[in-house]
Design a protein around this motif. Structure first.
Motif, short mmCIF file in Angstrom:
data_model
loop_
_atom_site.label_atom_id
_atom_site.label_comp_id
_atom_site.label_asym_id
_atom_site.label_seq_id
_atom_site.Cartn_x
_atom_site.Cartn_y
_atom_site.Cartn_z
N ILE A 53 1.05 -1.07 7.33
CA ILE A 53 -0.11 -1.75 6.74
C ILE A 53 0.20 -3.22 6.50
O ILE A 53 -0.60 -4.10 6.84
CB ILE A 53 -0.47 -1.07 5.40
N ALA A 54 1.37 -3.46 5.96
CA ALA A 54 1.75 -4.85 5.70
C ALA A 54 1.82 -5.63 7.01
O ALA A 54 1.36 -6.77 7.10
CB ALA A 54 3.09 -4.91 4.97
N LEU A 55 2.38 -4.99 8.02
CA LEU A 55 2.46 -5.65 9.32
C LEU A 55 1.07 -5.93 9.88
O LEU A 55 0.82 -7.01 10.41
CB LEU A 55 3.22 -4.77 10.31
N SER A 56 0.20 -4.96 9.73
CA SER A 56 -1.16 -5.14 10.24
C SER A 56 -1.83 -6.33 9.57
O SER A 56 -2.49 -7.14 10.21
CB SER A 56 -2.00 -3.90 9.97
N LEU A 57 -1.64 -6.40 8.27
CA LEU A 57 -2.28 -7.48 7.53
C LEU A 57 -1.73 -8.83 7.99
O LEU A 57 -2.48 -9.76 8.29
CB LEU A 57 -2.03 -7.29 6.03
N LYS A 58 -0.42 -8.87 8.05
CA LYS A 58 0.23 -10.13 8.45
C LYS A 58 -0.14 -10.54 9.87
O LYS A 58 -0.47 -11.68 10.14
CB LYS A 58 1.74 -9.93 8.32
N ASN A 59 -0.07 -9.58 10.76
CA ASN A 59 -0.30 -9.89 12.17
C ASN A 59 -1.77 -9.88 12.58
O ASN A 59 -2.10 -10.17 13.71
CB ASN A 59 0.43 -8.88 13.06
N ARG A 60 -2.61 -9.48 11.67
CA ARG A 60 -4.02 -9.32 12.00
C ARG A 60 -4.18 -8.49 13.26
O ARG A 60 -4.96 -8.82 14.16
CB ARG A 60 -4.67 -10.69 12.19
N ALA A 115 -14.36 -1.09 11.83
CA ALA A 115 -14.33 -2.50 12.23
C ALA A 115 -13.74 -3.38 11.14
O ALA A 115 -13.29 -4.48 11.40
CB ALA A 115 -15.73 -2.96 12.59
N ASN A 116 -13.75 -2.89 9.91
CA ASN A 116 -13.25 -3.71 8.80
C ASN A 116 -11.73 -3.68 8.70
O ASN A 116 -11.17 -3.47 7.63
CB ASN A 116 -13.84 -3.26 7.48
N GLY A 117 -11.09 -3.87 9.81
CA GLY A 117 -9.65 -3.99 9.75
C GLY A 117 -8.88 -2.79 10.24
O GLY A 117 -7.69 -2.89 10.50
N SER A 118 -9.55 -1.65 10.37
CA SER A 118 -8.81 -0.44 10.73
C SER A 118 -8.39 -0.39 12.20
O SER A 118 -7.39 0.21 12.53
CB SER A 118 -9.62 0.80 10.40
N THR A 119 -9.19 -0.96 13.04
CA THR A 119 -8.84 -0.89 14.46
C THR A 119 -8.97 -2.26 15.13
O THR A 119 -9.63 -3.16 14.63
CB THR A 119 -9.77 0.07 15.24
N ASP A 120 -8.33 -2.35 16.30
CA ASP A 120 -8.38 -3.59 17.06
C ASP A 120 -9.50 -3.57 18.09
O ASP A 120 -9.92 -4.62 18.57
CB ASP A 120 -7.06 -3.82 17.78
N GLY A 121 -9.94 -2.38 18.44
CA GLY A 121 -10.97 -2.27 19.47
C GLY A 121 -11.52 -0.86 19.50
O GLY A 121 -11.04 0.02 18.79
N ILE B 53 -7.51 -3.06 5.51
CA ILE B 53 -6.05 -3.18 5.54
C ILE B 53 -5.55 -3.84 4.25
O ILE B 53 -4.60 -3.37 3.64
CB ILE B 53 -5.63 -4.03 6.76
N ALA B 54 -6.22 -4.90 3.86
CA ALA B 54 -5.82 -5.59 2.63
C ALA B 54 -5.95 -4.64 1.44
O ALA B 54 -5.08 -4.59 0.57
CB ALA B 54 -6.67 -6.83 2.42
N LEU B 55 -7.03 -3.89 1.43
CA LEU B 55 -7.23 -2.93 0.33
C LEU B 55 -6.13 -1.87 0.33
O LEU B 55 -5.59 -1.53 -0.72
CB LEU B 55 -8.59 -2.25 0.47
N SER B 56 -5.82 -1.39 1.52
CA SER B 56 -4.79 -0.37 1.62
C SER B 56 -3.47 -0.89 1.07
O SER B 56 -2.77 -0.20 0.34
CB SER B 56 -4.58 0.04 3.08
#
Lengths: 348, 348
Positions: A53-60, A115-121, B53-56
């Motif tokens: 999760i942290a990686l996802s947030l950082k890396n968008r 779409a709110n951050g959970s997936t890239d596509g 992601i931020a929320l998580s």
DNA sequence: TAAGAGAACTTAATCGATTTAGTCGCGTAA
DNA sequence: TTACGCGACTAAATCGATTAAGTTCTCTTA
């Protein structure tokens, strides 16, 4: 219960800073051999794994593909998912699956959620209701935010996305041609109303095949049922009448269910498959394989379709953002699986 | 392409601080009516949705359930997933699905991957290989980190987790009893080797039923095949011999595939179903429903199983962390779906 | 010997949200 | 007149990682 290790906890334990730990683990030359080894040893010992999760947030970037399908209790979709999962896993992507249950609202909701951050596509097959409504704002919104979308099977026009399709027309043609070559001359088709695109395309393939062999099409030999996913009593009755009242020597159906029922009816009439009547259906699933007699079927290669869709999506995700936008349409070839319900074609 | 709104961008646009925006959107009384309305209107207008992601990360909670199953191209698993998805969606959870392909390594890999922040808990059916290896360190590790796990269908002992099971024994008993009541006296069973737990349990149910009606079991009427998921040529041959060489008036099989083949064999022998031989199988899927004759089957209620597993997991996730750990085992009832392959039971 | 280079770290910003702990100005009461 | 309270915000810490931009300290070299 032990808490997961974090960079912070490792740093504290070893008396260094967080960034030292991070750099050491990523083999940065900034960190001395000695410190690096110490940190790596510690991390290995306690099995440190960075938090996704942290990686996802950082890396968008979530490295997750969202799959939205109308239903999962369905052999074809299941094979597609299998293909998607394979391809995704090989490329280090996760797969989140959401079901729309063929409802527009659920499709929209699921998409917005993911779409709110959970997936890239996204990879999706639109729901029946969405097709009827012709409301694609949710797709456009997602695409507008820069998320690539790949549609498969049930696709709609006018959306900026890639498409992966079964070559329904060619597949049906393949099946019907086979029957003709095996000697059938009066072939009926059990299909859907034209507004279901797969039904329409498969009917076209059927007509094409007849035309190729110089057989004249006859509207009476085309039975259009209104639901392709289910077999209502009314549909059953219509299939019975259709087969009983036409002196057919071949029947092509656009799905397994229609074929299985046709087989039952033919059987009840005391006719033999394939000697009296040949039977071929679209979709090679469990039913075709295990029915008695087993059915010659047009195989859709769902797995390949899934793999292809995933590979296209991942490609888009990994390529430079500002690359020129070009959208492809890929046709997945079908193949004919010959079984007991058709006669052999004697080749020259 | 428009960038997603964030609290930051809204704050900047409206000339307030980030925390003001956050508080306004969450209806904090700290923020004046006027400001609150302004911010909410803006957020609504531009369709602001917080980043999951931020929320998580902040909440240390992903609201995602990880599901790990051996295979997805399988009707039963598919119905379970459907149930899981329903229950999850109703409780605002996402579902990530990973396939182990019945391989131990993939199961471990997938679990480790998802455990690093991607999910809050797991629902899984262990792979065949894992069962053989009896290596459950990946399960224990995940549980040790405080992630709840619910196992379904293929469960193993000695793990601190909840279990949801089909009552295989009772189900088989139900099916066999029905045959006996309908008049069968010499019933054979086509099952698996005992190391496959479902096979063993279903065999027990079969024996139980015979015992209940005072029918003596005969080892010759028990055929144990070595693979339950597939039908090899060798297995086909064994089924043929089994049915041909025993003068049965009923056959119970532990899955659909065996039943379909048995049906084929019985048919080839010129015997009638159900008049000469009755046929009942475990698992109510497409094959039982559409076979000719359609098969009386023990329905497993996979959807209910999925719902139950998800509901147990979500309950664990939502309850206080320090609650006493108690692990439950839930049995999902089976039911008998009567079709053409059995005679009617004349009730008093 | 003082400046500069470079090794080996640490600080701090960042991703996007929440929330606790300030801050600031104004009104009221002692 | 001072101090206290309160309304309405803002600042800063936090979640767990990465990384650009410092900071030390030592060693080299003109």
């Amino acid at each position: 219960m032990k808490r997961k290790l974090t960079l912070k906890s490792i740093a504290k334990e070893l008396g260094v800073s967080i960034s030292t730990v991070s750099k050491a683990l990523r083999d940065s030359p900034e960190i001395s051999e000695e410190t690096r080894e110490k940190i790596k040893a510690y991390a290995k010992l306690y099995n440190y794994k960075p938090n996704n999760i942290a990686l996802s947030l950082k890396n968008r970037k979530t490295n997750t593909i969202g799959v939205i399908i109308p239903q999962i209790v369905h052999h074809f979709f299941t094979t597609v998912i299998y293909g998607i999962e394979q391809e995704a896993r090989e490329n280090n992507y996760n797969v989140i699956i959401c079901l729309s249950n063929n409802a527009f609202d659920k499709e929209v909701l699921n998409m917005e959620l993911l779409a709110n951050g959970s997936t890239d596509g996204f990879i999706l097959s639109v729901s029946k209701e969405t097709m009827m409504k012709e409301d694609y704002h949710h797709l456009n919104e997602v695409i507008d935010q820069g998320m690539p979308v790949v549609m498969f099977d049930r696709v709609v026009e006018g959306i900026q996305c890639d498409r992966v399709l079964i070559d329904d027309k060619a597949g049906a043609k393949k099946g019907v041609s086979h029957m003709i070559r095996s000697g059938c001359r009066k072939i009926g088709i059990i299909t859907s109303e034209d507004y279901v695109s797969v039904g329409r395309l498969r009917t076209e393939g059927y007509l094409d095949a007849l035309d190729d062999f110089g057989i004249k099409a006859d509207d009476n030999l085309i039975l259009k049922l209104d639901n392709i996913d289910d077999l209502s009593d009314k549909s059953k009755k219509r299939i019975e009448d259709f087969i009983t009242n036409n002196d057919l020597d071949g029947v092509f159906t656009v799905n397994e269910l229609f074929a299985v029922h046709a087989s039952r009816v033919i059987n009840a009439l005391g006719k033999k498959i394939p000697d009296d009547i040949s039977l071929v259906c679209f979709t090679d699933g469990q039913l075709s394989e295990h029915a008695v007699p087993s059915l010659t079927a047009v195989s859709q290669h769902g797995e390949e379709m899934g793999r292809k869709a995933a590979s296209i999506l991942i490609n888009k995700l990994e390529s430079a953002e500002d690359e020129e936008e070009e959208y492809s349409t890929t046709y997945i070839d079908t193949s004919l699986v010959e079984r007991e319900s058709t006669k052999e074609v004697t080749r020259r």
